[in-house]
Each structure stands twice: as C-alpha cells, then as structure tokens.
Design an enzyme around this catalytic site. Sequence first.
Site, PDB file in Angstrom:
ATOM      1  N   GLY A 160       0.843  -1.188   0.000  1.00  0.00           N
ATOM      2  CA  GLY A 160       0.000   0.000   0.000  1.00  0.00           C
ATOM      3  C   GLY A 160       0.878   1.238   0.000  1.00  0.00           C
ATOM      4  O   GLY A 160       0.412   2.362   0.160  1.00  0.00           O
ATOM      5  N   GLU A 163       9.302   4.365   7.489  1.00  0.00           N
ATOM      6  CA  GLU A 163       9.435   4.308   8.948  1.00  0.00           C
ATOM      7  C   GLU A 163       9.865   5.641   9.538  1.00  0.00           C
ATOM      8  O   GLU A 163       9.454   6.004  10.645  1.00  0.00           O
ATOM      9  CB  GLU A 163      10.397   3.178   9.325  1.00  0.00           C
ATOM     10  CG  GLU A 163       9.730   1.851   9.029  1.00  0.00           C
ATOM     11  CD  GLU A 163      10.653   0.667   9.096  1.00  0.00           C
ATOM     12  OE1 GLU A 163      10.563  -0.088  10.076  1.00  0.00           O
ATOM     13  OE2 GLU A 163      11.430   0.457   8.155  1.00  0.00           O
TER      14      GLU A 163
HETATM   15 MO1  MOS Z   1       8.895  -2.886   8.790  1.00  0.00          MO
HETATM   16  S1  MOS Z   1       8.679  -2.893  10.829  1.00  0.00           S
HETATM   17  O1  MOS Z   1      10.531  -2.781   8.488  1.00  0.00           O
HETATM   18  O2  MOS Z   1       8.221  -4.291   8.237  1.00  0.00           O
END
Ligand code: MOS
Length: 725
Positions: free
Chosen positions: A461, A692
Amino acid sequence: MMSVRSANREDGPVKVSGAAAYAADHHPDGLAYGYLLTSTVARGTLLAMDTAAAERAPGVIAVYTPFNPLDVRPFLKEGGAELAAPLQDTRIRYHGQAVGLVVAETFEQARDAAALVTARYDADRPRASFADGLAGAEPPATGAPAQEVLADGVASIDEALAASDVTITATYTTPAETHVAMEPHATVASWTGGRLTIHTATQGVRLAVERLSEALAMDPADIRVINPYVGGGFGNKWATWAHTPLTAAAARVLGRPVKTVLTREQVFTVVGHRPLTSQTVSLGASADGTLVAVRNDGVSSRSASNSFYEAVADLSLSMYDAPNLHASRKVVTLDVPVTTIMRAPSESNGSFALESAMDELADALGMDPLDLRRKNDSSRHPVSGLPWSSKHLDECYTLGAERFGWSRRGRVPGAVADGDWLVGMGMGTATFGAFRSEASINVRLRDDGRVVVSGTAADLGTGQSTVFAILAADVLGIPVERVIPDLGDSATPPAVSAGGSGSTSGNGPAVRLAAQAARDALVKLAAEHEKSPFHGQEVTYAGGEVGDGGRAMPFGELLALLGLPDLDATATSPRNASQSHAFRSFGAHFCEVRVNRWTGEPRVTRWLSVVDAGTIVNAKAARSQIVGGVVMGIGQALLEDLRIEPGTGRFGNATMADYLVPVNADIPPIEVEFLNYPDTLLSDLGARGIGELSIVGAAGAVANAVHNATGRRVRDLPITLDKLL
Ligand code: MOS
C-alpha cells in the site's frame, strides 16, 4: 531541489474497486477451509484435547492438534518470529497460541467444529506484567547489552553527567501495540505433484519461500509464493506465522487445496505485536545548551516464544552530537504472544523518550527546544564518527519553523488558550537508517508496446509498484501507463522485500539498471537482426522508439516485425558497501495540540512534517507514506495501548473496537514538505527510505505540544485524558 513527479498509484483503481485479489481471494478447485484452534491459557502444558465431536460435525475433513500433528519443522530462525514450530509439542507459551487446525468443506463448518473442541491444560500463572518484571530485567540473549562512547579522560558516563552544568533524568514508558493492518493474514495452499503454490499475505514472497522450504523440508525451487496485493503490513507480515505452514502441510496430506484466514481476534495473538518498553534517559548539557552526555537505559518486553526485543535506547546513539554516549539494553520476558517488528521498531519508541527528554532539558536550560536541537545537530555519526552521506536536517528545522509559525509558540507552558482549549506547539526530530540492499529486476519489452517490470518486491500500500513504473518509464522514455509492474511473485528475480524502509532505495536502482539493459538489448537487436529495417545501421533509442537518424520505429512494432513477442533483460544492483559514510534519513515534525481545560481531552489540530529522505520518486505516494506514519504516530501518542490482563496473560482488547487507532476525526490536515536532495553516495537514484522515518519523532512532538499547552509532562504513552486532569 529538483522537480518531483507526482503520479497516481497504478494499483489504486483495482484496490478501491475490489478487483485486486488479495491472498484470501483465491479459490482453487476443490478448496477446503482451515480454521485455527487457539489456546485459552497463557502458560503451561496441554494435557489432552477432545476432538471427537468436531470430527463428527458436518463437513469436517480433519482436525489436527499436537496429539495428531501435521509435519511442520522449525522454520523461523530470526528475531521477530516464533521459534517453535506449530503443533509439534504440548507446551503453551501464550494465550491465543495455535494449538490446532480444523479443516472442513466450508469456512463456517470449520469454525463451528472448532467450537466443539475442548482442551485440558496444566496451567501456570503467566508472567504478564512488564512493570513487575522491570526490577528483574536481564541483558538480552542476542545483541550487545550496552554501547558506550566516552570523551578522552572521562571515566564513565555518570562522571560526564555529573560534570554537566544542567542535567535531567526521567523514565518514559510505552505500551504494547499491534499493527492492525486492514487485511487479515490468510494463506491458500495448492499442491500439484510435489510442487506447492501459495497465496499468502506477506511483505516478501522470497521470505515465505525460504521459511516454507524449511517448515516442509522442501527444495525452495518447488515452492511458488504469489502475493501481488497486500492490505498493509507495518511489520506484521514480515515473519511467517503458524497458519501458513499448517495450511500447506494440511493441503499436502489431504491432497486438496486449503485456505486459512485468521479471524481479526486471531491476528492479535497468532501474529506478533510491538513490545512494551521503558527508557530511563539522562541528558547533561553545558549552560549554553551544548550536550555533554546522553545516557539511555532501555528495557523491552520479550515473548517467551521468541527472541525479539526493541533495542529502544539505541536511537540515542545516532541522533544528537555529544562526546559521551551510553545506551543499554535489557529485556523482561513475558508469557505473551510473539514480540515482533512494527513500523520503526526501536526508533519509534526510542524517539518518544529522547525527544521528550530534549524538551525537558530545554526547559531546564530555559532554551527554545528547537534551538537546543539545532545546537546539537550532528554532522557525523555520533558513534562511528563517519560523515553523513547527505543531511539537511537544519533546513528541515528552519523551513518547518517558518512554515508552521514556531515563533508563535508560547514560551511558558499553559500560556496560550482559545476558549476552553489550551493550545500548545511541539516538535520532534525524525531519523531512520538508510539502506541499499542487493536487488535483481527483469524488464521485458513487449510487442504490444508495453513493458513489464518484475521482481519479488511487495507493495503493502506504499506505492512501490508505481515507483517501478515511474523509474522504468523514465529510463525508457515512455508514458508511465505503458509500464506494468509485476510484484509479489517468487518466480521473478530476487528483489528487496518490504521491510526496513529499503524498497525504493534498493529496488529503484535495479529497476533503472534493468530498463537500461533492456534498452541496450533492443538497440543491439535492431542493429544486428537480419530482418530489422535498421540492420547494419548505427541505431539509437529515444522516447520508446529505435531509429537510425532517418527512420524511427516504436519498439513494439519492431518486435512484432521480427516475430518476437518480447525482449527482456535482468540486472542486479549491489548492496551499499560504503565504509566511508553513515546513511540515515532525517526530518522534523511540528504539531499543534489543543487540550480541553475541563475534560483533559487532547486533540492534534495542525501538523507539518519536513522530510530529508533523498530523491523522492513519486511525491503523491511519498506524501501518503509520511501522512500514514504521522497518523500512526498520533495513534501511538494518544490512543494505542494493547492491554495484557495481569492474571491471565490475555490481551484484554484484542478487537478493532477495543484497540483504539485514530479515525479521520482524530486527524488534522497534515502538511508534508520534501527537501528532495538526492543522496548520491547511497545510489545514483539517490532515494533513501520514508516509510518508517515518518513515525519517528511523531509521538514525542505530540507529548511536547501537550506539555506546552498544559505544563503536564506525560511520560507514559498513550497520553489519555485521565493523565491530563
Ligand atoms: Mo517494517 S517494521 O521494516 O516491516
């Protein structure tokens, strides 16, 4: 700054119209349905299971338990995954552990039969309280227990702290969290002869092949995992969970395809969660705000069934400049479901503590918290001393402060009010490691003028498939719409799985190399093929056409003329092996929070994130990634809290009604700015990660804004209204 393309997601229409086939949407002929049985105690031994009534129930084909197991070998060797193979022993390690699989003709028959199975346990009281375990926290079995850098002549971190003009020490805690991806985990397994085809929700089809080959003692070449669409992952589809090998093993024994879809509640326990953490942070600075010492003693929960923990203090080693740094790691073992990776594992929680502590230090110094961060910005990695490959954090701060109106922030907490609402501003720094992993990609030019770009990547996604299309289209000089991304099939070249924010940074350079290689092969073909109208000529390529200076012909026409359905090339981009620089993405979050004077209700009312993550390939999807991470950060700050019942070790709110995540009404307009400086030391594409990075620093920014609004410093997440009364 360069101009950035902004494209719609190529997979958008099929996803929103329901045409995209997710793992559970596959129905091979002769399909049977699996339903997991799960333990109702958290710790102990299974003494017996009575499956007779279930076996007699309508439509039931088989009931597998530890007393009648399927053949599954241990398959998950890494952290973030369960160590014991399912049904191979009678030990109960957590509440909600898979202890059986009922297979029936329909899903409803399997589910109803599962309700007829009874189990007897020899149950012990589980270790279920992180707070109670903190005093007995132990160094982890894997990873360094501590890391320290001290300036010359300094004997210990405590000495450095003691010598600082101003110090603060505080402890910050975070609860367990769970990913609640929209798509529940599901596996459909079919066997043809000795070959296995699996549709399974995963962040990497290659990962699933490797683990299934171990679990089923098979040659990986005999396993094909197909999963082009993923309804969110956030880390919970990185590991392979119990239902996947069980479903494959059942299909093998029964000689027919089997599908197992986890119920929402099963996703909470069969699949791992983010651990609880505690960090005690001490910061020491000279009177002008120069950091002298940073100490963070981090503790993470860890499940008794695996080894993963969050090295939650480590972020304190790669953020701000300080001559004396100390980070330690300890774990508290609990009898709870598997602890696993979740968006920015370690960094997300680590940043809540560090960014809160920086504001506490700024208060102690009487300094603006943004000025404090700016003063301690690092031009080199604080531990390794390596220069950053590309860092423009100061520009993030400056641009963000100006755009957000930081100068209007009240100097004194609680000073700004708007009717019944106390208004505060806060900010937090974002950073996350940047990687370029090895990736192979195939680019196939077709006689219909379209181009297929293949590799074992995953699009959770995130927009990864559109990144493939954009980069190939750019190299080939054709419209994006003519490129067909082909992700999520283990039969394609090994690309980077979706984890660690490494997809675009690793796969992107490989897509470009492969497109270039396909283009080179086409030019060669045009010049050398005897039937080519350009035979023997100096051939050039531009805008999807080959030519010799006079005539030009679209590549599809040339291939058709030569009777070739397609022409393809595979290229591999190597991993980043630089020893000379440190690589991270950076950013700054700014937010406004309003806290109701009478009810304590906190609302996030404005948000701006300024992001320094190298080249942005698709501004629209990249923005969505940042917005998604900020939403998750707001959830982390204000709502998310996976509760463990002390006596039972059971998750008390394992439903989407009870486990709170933000809804639209909780989220203000979110503005995102990308600096877009290519990180040319990482790759020629220059893209770092964003997925992230977006959550790192977000909860700290909210906590800091809450403090600015109210004068209340909440150090344990989530910041619920009861903590503000
Ligand atoms: Mo992500 S926590 O690197 O899948």
